[in-house]
Scaffold this motif. Structure first.
Motif, short mmCIF file in Angstrom:
data_model
loop_
_atom_site.label_atom_id
_atom_site.label_comp_id
_atom_site.label_asym_id
_atom_site.label_seq_id
_atom_site.Cartn_x
_atom_site.Cartn_y
_atom_site.Cartn_z
N SER A 92 0.86 -1.18 0.00
CA SER A 92 0.00 0.00 0.00
C SER A 92 0.90 1.24 0.00
N THR A 93 0.57 2.21 -0.81
CA THR A 93 1.38 3.45 -0.82
C THR A 93 1.31 4.13 0.55
N GLN A 94 0.21 3.87 1.29
CA GLN A 94 0.09 4.46 2.63
C GLN A 94 1.22 3.99 3.54
N GLN A 118 -2.01 -4.65 -1.62
CA GLN A 118 -2.79 -4.59 -0.37
C GLN A 118 -3.43 -3.22 -0.25
N GLY A 121 -9.04 0.67 1.72
CA GLY A 121 -10.00 1.77 1.67
C GLY A 121 -10.49 2.11 3.06
N ARG A 122 -11.50 2.95 3.11
CA ARG A 122 -12.07 3.32 4.41
C ARG A 122 -12.81 2.13 4.99
N TRP A 127 -8.96 -2.05 -1.46
CA TRP A 127 -9.12 -1.11 -2.58
C TRP A 127 -8.49 -1.73 -3.82
N TRP A 136 -2.77 5.54 -7.95
CA TRP A 136 -2.72 5.07 -6.56
C TRP A 136 -1.56 5.81 -5.90
N SER A 138 -0.09 8.42 -2.34
CA SER A 138 -0.24 8.93 -0.97
C SER A 138 0.61 10.18 -0.80
N ASP A 180 -16.04 10.64 -1.03
CA ASP A 180 -16.13 9.77 -2.22
C ASP A 180 -16.47 10.64 -3.42
N LYS A 187 -18.90 5.21 -7.92
CA LYS A 187 -17.66 5.75 -7.34
C LYS A 187 -16.51 5.69 -8.33
N GLY A 190 -11.61 7.35 -4.32
CA GLY A 190 -11.77 7.37 -2.88
C GLY A 190 -10.54 7.94 -2.21
N ILE A 191 -10.73 8.47 -1.03
CA ILE A 191 -9.63 9.10 -0.29
C ILE A 191 -9.60 8.53 1.12
N LEU A 192 -8.42 8.20 1.57
CA LEU A 192 -8.25 7.63 2.90
C LEU A 192 -7.23 8.45 3.67
N GLY A 208 -4.26 9.20 1.35
CA GLY A 208 -4.25 8.17 0.31
C GLY A 208 -5.31 8.48 -0.74
N GLY A 210 -7.03 7.32 -4.36
CA GLY A 210 -7.19 6.30 -5.39
C GLY A 210 -8.14 6.81 -6.46
C1 BTN Z 1 -12.02 4.65 0.09
O1 BTN Z 1 -12.37 3.66 0.75
O2 BTN Z 1 -12.84 5.25 -0.60
C2 BTN Z 1 -10.60 5.15 0.14
C3 BTN Z 1 -9.75 4.51 -0.88
C4 BTN Z 1 -8.32 5.00 -0.87
C5 BTN Z 1 -7.44 4.22 -1.82
C6 BTN Z 1 -6.06 4.79 -1.91
S1 BTN Z 1 -5.14 4.13 -3.24
C7 BTN Z 1 -3.68 4.87 -2.65
C8 BTN Z 1 -3.71 4.77 -1.14
N1 BTN Z 1 -3.13 3.52 -0.71
C9 BTN Z 1 -4.04 2.72 -0.15
O3 BTN Z 1 -3.79 1.58 0.30
N2 BTN Z 1 -5.22 3.32 -0.13
C10 BTN Z 1 -5.18 4.62 -0.69
#
Ligand code: BTN
Length: 324
Positions: A92-94, A118, A121-122, A127, A136, A138, A180, A187, A190-192, A208, A210
């Motif tokens: 995950s970039t996070q 991996q 999302g929220r 994701w 994708w 962060s 969202d 959708k 998305g942003i996390l 994060g 996407g």
């Molecule tokens: C959502 O649930 O709407 C949020 C989604 C966020 C996805 C992005 S993709 C880049 C970053 N790395 C992740 O693992 N999640 C966010």
């Protein structure tokens, strides 16, 4: 030799016309063999270069893969995206960004991946992040705001991304609270936000982002097909992912500056203007149970004020809303 002139800029400046090998080698002050080697290198990166004897070379295609060579010249920002790492594949970039943040990376550091294995999302969901099809990434913020106001940044991120996508794709994009982005109730992004705090003090925030840019229908599992859509599917055209990243950094930095100078009020107004949540009766699924009413406005910390049927107002800070 002018170090700022590269083979790629010479080809780009010709706008699809041929540039002779002789002219290239003169302007770059290198041998014809060296020119040819550089052409092969660009081709290996995904550039399509036509070579015709006596005419020279011309650029006919650019890589569809992301590259820093393409991204950096497009960035117009002061700091956002200026420290940038691009990976082929990450979990995950996070997580990558958080590690960098712990090592002291500066605000505006950006981590991008072509693919996440991996992606998250929220609300603990995964994701979908297939290779080469999305954005994708962060972004690291180190805001000087009290911890309880972090949700304001969630809304800021949604507005920034909405404006960035709107610059590239002619689609009507709405924001569903909190962040969202929807096209025709499906959708697209998305942003996390994940934050690290210590003693009630916000240390940093990993935003994060996407964006389902160029996914095709078959990329989506059956259960997502009526809920999610890509920009390409919705608009009928592939999206320039590099341009989208650059636009997102620009919009993000601009709004973040505005937020630091003038506070949440202008961000709130922009969010409300893009919202597809306000004014529409809904059943919100909150951790405390369903809340039925009409979302009316945002409160000062970014919570959603919902008018209940008995006329009272309840503010919700975490909830799942239906797509509108
Ligand atoms: C959502 O649930 O709407 C949020 C989604 C966020 C996805 C992005 S993709 C880049 C970053 N790395 C992740 O693992 N999640 C966010």
């Amino acid at each position: 030799m002018n170090p700022s002139i590269t083979l790629l800029t010479l080809l780009e400046q010709a706008s699809g016309d041929f540039v002779s090998g002789e002219e290239i080698s003169r302007k770059l002050n290198v041998s014809r063999t060296a020119v040819w080697k550089q052409i092969r290198k660009l081709e290996a990166e995904g550039y399509v270069i036509e070579a015709v004897p006596r005419l020279g070379y011309r650029l006919t295609g650019r890589p569809s893969r992301l590259s820093l060579r393409e991204l950096l010249p497009k960035l117009t920002t002061r700091s956002f995206g200026r420290h940038v790492k691009l990976y082929e594949e990450v979990g995950s970039t996070q997580d990558v960004l958080r590690e960098l943040a712990e090592e002291g990376a500066p605000e505006g550091t950006l981590v991008i991946a072509e693919c996440q294995t991996q992606g998250r999302g929220r609300m603990g969901r995964s994701w979908l992040s297939p290779p080469g099809k999305g954005v994708w990434m962060s972004l690291l913020l180190r805001p000087q705001v009290p911890l309880p106001l972090t949700p304001q940044l969630t809304l800021l991120a949604a507005v920034a991304l909405c404006r960035a996508i709107g610059r590239l794709v002619p689609l009507r994009i709405g924001i569903k609270w909190p962040n969202d982005l929807l096209v025709n109730s499906r959708k697209i992004s998305g942003i996390l936000l994940e934050s690290a705090a210590e003693d009630e003090r916000l240390r940093y925030v990993a935003v994060g982002i996407g964006v389902s840019a160029n996914l095709d229908e078959e990329d989506y599992p059956e259960e997502l097909r009526d809920k999610a859509v890509s920009l390409k599917m919705a608009s009928g055209r592939p999206v320039d992912r590099t341009g989208l990243i650059a636009a997102a950094m620009e919009e993000f930095e601009r709004l973040y500056d505005l937020y630091r100078e003038e506070g949440f009020a202008p961000i709130r107004a922009l969010w409300e203007a893009h919202s597809v949540t306000l004014g529409r009766p809904a059943v919100l699924r909150t951790p405390q149970g369903p809340v039925e009413g009409v979302p009316e406005s945002l409160d000062d910390s970014g919570g959603l004020r919902v008018r209940l049927h008995d006329g009272s107002v309840r503010t919700v800070y975490s909830a799942e809303l239906p797509a509108t």
